[in-house]
Design an enzyme around this catalytic site. Sequence first.
Site, PDB file in Angstrom:
ATOM      1  N   CYS A  62     -16.792 -23.726-121.392  1.00 20.70           N
ATOM      2  CA  CYS A  62     -15.696 -23.112-120.641  1.00 20.70           C
ATOM      3  C   CYS A  62     -14.822 -24.184-120.009  1.00 20.70           C
ATOM      4  CB  CYS A  62     -16.241 -22.195-119.557  1.00 20.70           C
ATOM      5  SG  CYS A  62     -17.132 -20.762-120.196  1.00 20.70           S
ATOM      6  N   TRP A 104     -16.858  -6.357-118.051  1.00 19.82           N
ATOM      7  CA  TRP A 104     -16.326  -6.934-119.286  1.00 19.82           C
ATOM      8  C   TRP A 104     -15.847  -5.800-120.169  1.00 19.82           C
ATOM      9  CZ3 TRP A 104     -17.061  -6.403-124.493  1.00 19.82           C
ATOM     10  CH2 TRP A 104     -16.485  -7.394-125.310  1.00 19.82           C
ATOM     11  N   ARG A 133      -2.120 -14.283-118.376  1.00 20.07           N
ATOM     12  CA  ARG A 133      -3.296 -13.567-117.870  1.00 20.07           C
ATOM     13  C   ARG A 133      -3.614 -13.916-116.419  1.00 20.07           C
ATOM     14  NH1 ARG A 133      -8.069 -14.779-121.631  1.00 20.07           N
ATOM     15  NH2 ARG A 133      -6.914 -16.694-122.110  1.00 20.07           N
ATOM     16  N   GLU A 163     -13.845 -24.450-116.981  1.00 18.99           N
ATOM     17  CA  GLU A 163     -14.371 -24.905-115.695  1.00 18.99           C
ATOM     18  C   GLU A 163     -15.387 -26.028-115.885  1.00 18.99           C
ATOM     19  OE1 GLU A 163     -14.037 -21.754-116.748  1.00 18.99           O
ATOM     20  OE2 GLU A 163     -14.140 -20.330-115.068  1.00 18.99           O
TER      21      GLU A 163
END
Length: 226
Positions: free
Chosen positions: A26, A99, A54, A28
């Site tokens: 990811c 999700w 987004r 991050e």
Amino acid sequence: MGAAVMAADYRMFPGVNLYHFTGGPCAELVALGAARAQGARQMRCIVAVGNHGRGVIGPCGRDRQVFVDYYPTMRVIVPTPAGPRSVLAADLMPLTQRWTPEGMDGLDPSLYQDPETAGPPIIRFNPRYLEAVRTGAKTKTTRFRDPARLGPARLVFESDPEVVLSAEVTGIRHCLVSDLTDQDAQAEGLTTANELREGLKGHYPDLAATDGVDVITFQVNGTGAA
């Protein structure tokens, strides 16, 4: 996805995700890896943003576990129904995030309580001011575009671990930077108004003499433990 992390010394480190069907890292984690590779060991804040408008995206479960394991007092910017908010990494683990095939929704409002708004308002301080506030040598703070309100407050010192003092805001005076007084400076543990102005430039590099600031007077409650 792109991410940025701020280290304890205010350096910023970016990262982007490496998408792969087997599960690439990811954004991050890429940003955290870049920070560690360049010598940063303590982190203040992290945020991830999605492309195509987004906006801010909350961390996945794996990222949250990494945050808690390595940086539990790091603040994480997450989406909420009221807009982006920052929360402690340690506070993210008990929470859930829905999700859908379209992506991650905001934090479930039925489970999420924003620590920024739960309880007295927060006033943030550099940890170097902790002892001066605790001993009463510093009873004012001058803020630019950082509003406060009269009444109970939490004074948060962004150390590792974070320190929180319970306090009361007893006064708020709006004035120009040029109108700050020696008395204001002395209540902040300094000597002259010019010294106070120079100190403010360290926090707000673009601050001008004609800008308005709020001089906030506060009193720590008892031992200050919140």
